[in-house]
Design a protein around this motif. Structure first.
Motif, short mmCIF file in Angstrom:
data_model
loop_
_atom_site.label_atom_id
_atom_site.label_comp_id
_atom_site.label_asym_id
_atom_site.label_seq_id
_atom_site.Cartn_x
_atom_site.Cartn_y
_atom_site.Cartn_z
N MET A 189 8.72 7.29 -7.65
CA MET A 189 9.59 7.86 -8.47
C MET A 189 8.50 7.50 -9.77
O MET A 189 8.52 8.45 -10.65
CB MET A 189 10.61 7.20 -8.70
N ASN A 190 8.25 6.27 -10.06
CA ASN A 190 7.20 6.09 -11.24
C ASN A 190 6.10 7.12 -11.28
O ASN A 190 5.78 7.59 -12.39
CB ASN A 190 6.81 4.52 -11.31
N LEU B 193 18.06 6.08 -8.22
CA LEU B 193 17.23 5.50 -6.87
C LEU B 193 18.31 5.13 -6.07
O LEU B 193 19.49 4.42 -6.30
CB LEU B 193 16.33 4.45 -7.28
N ARG C 8 1.49 -5.81 -4.69
CA ARG C 8 0.42 -5.57 -3.99
C ARG C 8 -0.70 -6.60 -3.62
O ARG C 8 -1.04 -7.19 -4.59
CB ARG C 8 -0.39 -4.21 -4.80
N ARG D 167 1.88 8.19 0.64
CA ARG D 167 2.34 6.66 0.38
C ARG D 167 2.14 5.73 1.43
O ARG D 167 2.15 4.69 1.15
CB ARG D 167 4.04 7.28 0.40
N ASP D 168 1.85 6.21 2.58
CA ASP D 168 1.26 5.27 3.71
C ASP D 168 -0.11 4.91 3.42
O ASP D 168 -0.41 3.80 3.53
CB ASP D 168 1.31 6.06 5.05
N GLY E 162 13.23 -0.05 1.50
CA GLY E 162 12.82 1.05 1.21
C GLY E 162 12.97 2.22 2.25
O GLY E 162 13.56 1.91 3.14
N ASP E 163 12.15 3.27 2.22
CA ASP E 163 12.28 4.30 3.10
C ASP E 163 11.08 4.35 4.08
O ASP E 163 11.03 5.52 4.89
CB ASP E 163 12.62 5.70 2.48
N ARG E 164 10.49 3.38 4.22
CA ARG E 164 9.32 3.54 5.17
C ARG E 164 9.31 2.39 5.80
O ARG E 164 8.20 2.10 6.62
CB ARG E 164 7.93 3.71 4.40
N ASP F 288 6.10 2.42 -2.39
CA ASP F 288 7.39 2.24 -1.85
C ASP F 288 8.19 3.42 -2.75
O ASP F 288 7.76 4.12 -3.64
CB ASP F 288 8.31 0.89 -1.96
N SER F 289 9.37 3.54 -2.76
CA SER F 289 10.37 4.63 -3.39
C SER F 289 10.12 4.56 -4.74
O SER F 289 10.37 5.62 -5.44
CB SER F 289 11.73 4.77 -2.65
N VAL F 290 10.34 3.43 -5.25
CA VAL F 290 10.37 3.13 -6.66
C VAL F 290 8.75 3.28 -7.42
O VAL F 290 8.67 4.12 -8.40
CB VAL F 290 10.60 1.51 -6.82
N ASP F 291 7.65 3.03 -6.54
CA ASP F 291 6.34 3.70 -7.03
C ASP F 291 6.42 5.00 -6.95
O ASP F 291 5.84 5.59 -7.92
CB ASP F 291 5.42 3.10 -6.14
N VAL G 196 10.11 -3.33 -11.24
CA VAL G 196 8.85 -3.40 -10.32
C VAL G 196 7.35 -3.32 -10.92
O VAL G 196 6.57 -3.80 -10.60
CB VAL G 196 9.36 -2.17 -9.26
N ASP H 233 0.24 2.72 0.34
CA ASP H 233 1.46 1.75 0.31
C ASP H 233 2.49 1.97 -0.85
O ASP H 233 2.29 0.96 -1.78
CB ASP H 233 1.01 0.17 0.47
N GLU I 223 -5.43 -1.12 -7.76
CA GLU I 223 -6.69 -1.29 -7.11
C GLU I 223 -7.13 -0.18 -6.27
O GLU I 223 -8.13 -0.10 -5.52
CB GLU I 223 -6.29 -2.48 -6.08
#
Lengths: 86, 417
Positions: free
Chosen positions: A46-47, B248, B291, A35-36, B343-345, A41-44, B319, A39, A22
């Motif tokens: 990495m992807n 990860l 999301r 990333r903020d 996660g990290d945030r 996350d760490s998996v996103d 994911v 939004d 989106e």
């Protein structure tokens, strides 16, 4: 916009289409933490790196993560890497 | 022999699902684990899998049909088999698959039982009765139509809800004893538009969490540990790897929880019918926020025996599919415990709400750098706070505390790396 910049932005847009469908890149504050902003996350995250590696052939080491924190930073970094710097 | 493949319960509280499409056709051979079709649920569209090698004999529920949990979707032919090897499968009488008992795998038997259609009032007839879809039977009851007298146009001459309505004179809106009339199943499948999907998921989460907080006496434990040396080793390992092969930190968490459970099986399973039932395998469900809102927690199967690389690719895959694709039925139904990681945030600490009928959820806060005393020295360490929310009916805090300490020890030493 240079050809390389167009190529980089297209790759980022295409990668995000699978991760954050989106998101409109044009509406992202290019100087804010990406990333903020969208939004991720760490998996996103990495992807995103895996997809950029596949599409651009640029392998971003973990030690460079701070340089790609914002959209502007990521574009500049990837342009530089594609131009053969770093 | 022949048996039915029934609508699986894809989550506690699911009452029915809508068949979106079939990937199989009558006569086709399928193998255990094959994805045979898509079912739309409040958790989104889900790929459903077959549990045995079999041949598809007949499709009983065409796309667009809403089918209650435990009622038949397909008829299967299982070659040369006299014994029902899988207790989850019903051995249904061939002529009346719709009256099979509710599937034993449904975790909400009260729901399934309520959906079982009343037995016929008429004396048994010597002629085999017509096949009537469960939905058609309910429509027939609502419309006062005898489904046995309706001409069927469905697969194998089955009577569909549309046939019943046609026989009733085409009036689809008679007084109905049911509080919510079934939607007309005839039109092509139309997966819910996004807002509906989100509203449905919100309701499903509301129902599960309300049940959890009403029924489950949670106890809570918390423990903070230094991840400094483990994270340094992780960085070392990842340094020379291309992005796709990096590990990860979430994989470390899942692995530590899974290995911890091997010594504390009383936290790995389900509270059902006033008793704890230990799960067969260790399949942690990873809570994934979607999301736009909502949450799913698909299983990472057999986590203790998977390498960190395998778990990482499993996490990345699940994911992406949770957010932009489809989960498999087994991923939705199989979790034996939940792990929620911020996660990290995020913030330091998360106290989870148990997903019934599971008995525990492990919360993992964001990695935070703090002053840390160790071996008589104070240094700056990256730390993480683990929590355990567990069902006090199934066990006590003493064992929970030993479990959490075990997970912390595994993470602190990072021996997996």
């Amino acid at each position: 916009m240079s050809d390389t910049e167009t190529q980089v932005r297209t790759a980022i847009r295409e990668a995000l289409r699978h991760i954050a469908p989106e998101v409109e890149l044009d509406q992202v504050d290019p100087t804010a933490d990406l990333r903020d902003e969208i939004d991720l996350d760490s998996v996103d995250a990495m992807n995103l790196l895996v997809r950029l590696h596949e599409s651009l052939g640029v392998e971003i080491p973990e030690s460079d993560y701070s340089r790609i924190a914002t959209l502007d930073g990521m574009v500049t970094y990837l342009e530089g890497r594609l131009a053969g710097e770093g | 022999m022949s048996r039915t493949y029934d609508m699986p319960a894809l989550g506690a509280g699911m009452e029915s699902g809508i068949v979106v499409e079939w990937h199989v056709e009558p006569g086709q051979a399928v193998k255990r684990g094959d994805v045979i079709g898509i079912v739309d649920t409040e958790k989104g569209a889900i790929d459903i899998e077959i549990w045995d090698d079999a041949e598809i004999a007949e499709i009983l529920a065409p796309p667009g049909t809403e089918v209650p949990v435990g009622e038949p979707l397909l008829r299967l032919k299982v070659a040369g088999e006299d014994v029902d090897l899988d207790p989850r499968e019903d051995e249904a009488p061939e002529v009346e698959p719709q009256e099979a008992p509710a599937s034993q795998e449904a975790p909400a038997p009260e729901v399934a039982a309520a959906d079982v259609v009343a037995p016929p009032q008429a004396p048994p007839s010597p002629a085999p009765r017509r096949r009537v879809s469960p939905l058609a039977r309910r429509r027939a009851e609502a419309l006062g139509v005898d489904p046995e007298r309706v001409e069927g146009t469905g697969p194998g001459g089955a009577v569909t809800a549309a046939d019943v309505e046609a026989a009733a004179g085409g009036d689809p809106s008679p007084p109905s004893p049911e509080p919510t009339p079934e939607p007309d199943p005839a039109p092509a499948p139309d997966p819910s538009p996004e807002p509906d999907r989100q509203a449905a998921m919100r309701r499903a989460i509301a129902a599960a969490m309300t049940r959890s907080k009403r029924e489950i006496p949670h106890y809570y434990l918390s423990h903070t540990l230094s991840m400094e040396s483990t994270l340094r080793r992780l960085e070392e390992v990842n340094r020379d790897r291309p992005p796709a092969e990096r590990i990860l930190v979430a994989a470390l968490y899942i692995k530590a929880v899974a290995q911890g459970l091997e010594a504390f099986p009383e936290l790995n399973g389900f509270w059902e019918d006033d008793a704890f039932r230990q799960a067969d395998g260790i399949h942690p469900g990873l809570a994934i926020s979607l999301r736009g809102g909502g949450l799913v927690a698909p299983a990472l199967h057999d986590a203790p025996s998977r390498s960190l690389e395998e778990l990482t690719s499993g996490i990345r895959d699940v994911v992406q599919r949770a957010r932009a694709g489809r989960l498999r039925g087994s991923e939705v139904t199989d979790p034996t415990i939940t792990v929620t990681s911020l996660g990290d945030r995020g913030v330091d600490t998360v106290f989870g709400v148990i997903h019934p009928p599971q008995v525990a959820i492990v919360g993992i806060g964001t990695v935070v750098e703090r002053p840390w005393a160790e071996g008589g020295m104070v240094g700056s360490h990256r730390t993480v706070t683990l929590t355990l929310s567990a069902d006090h009916r199934a066990g006590d805090g003493h064992r929970g505390s030993l479990f959490l300490a075990r997970v912390a020890h595994l993470l602190h030493t990072g021996d997996e790396l």
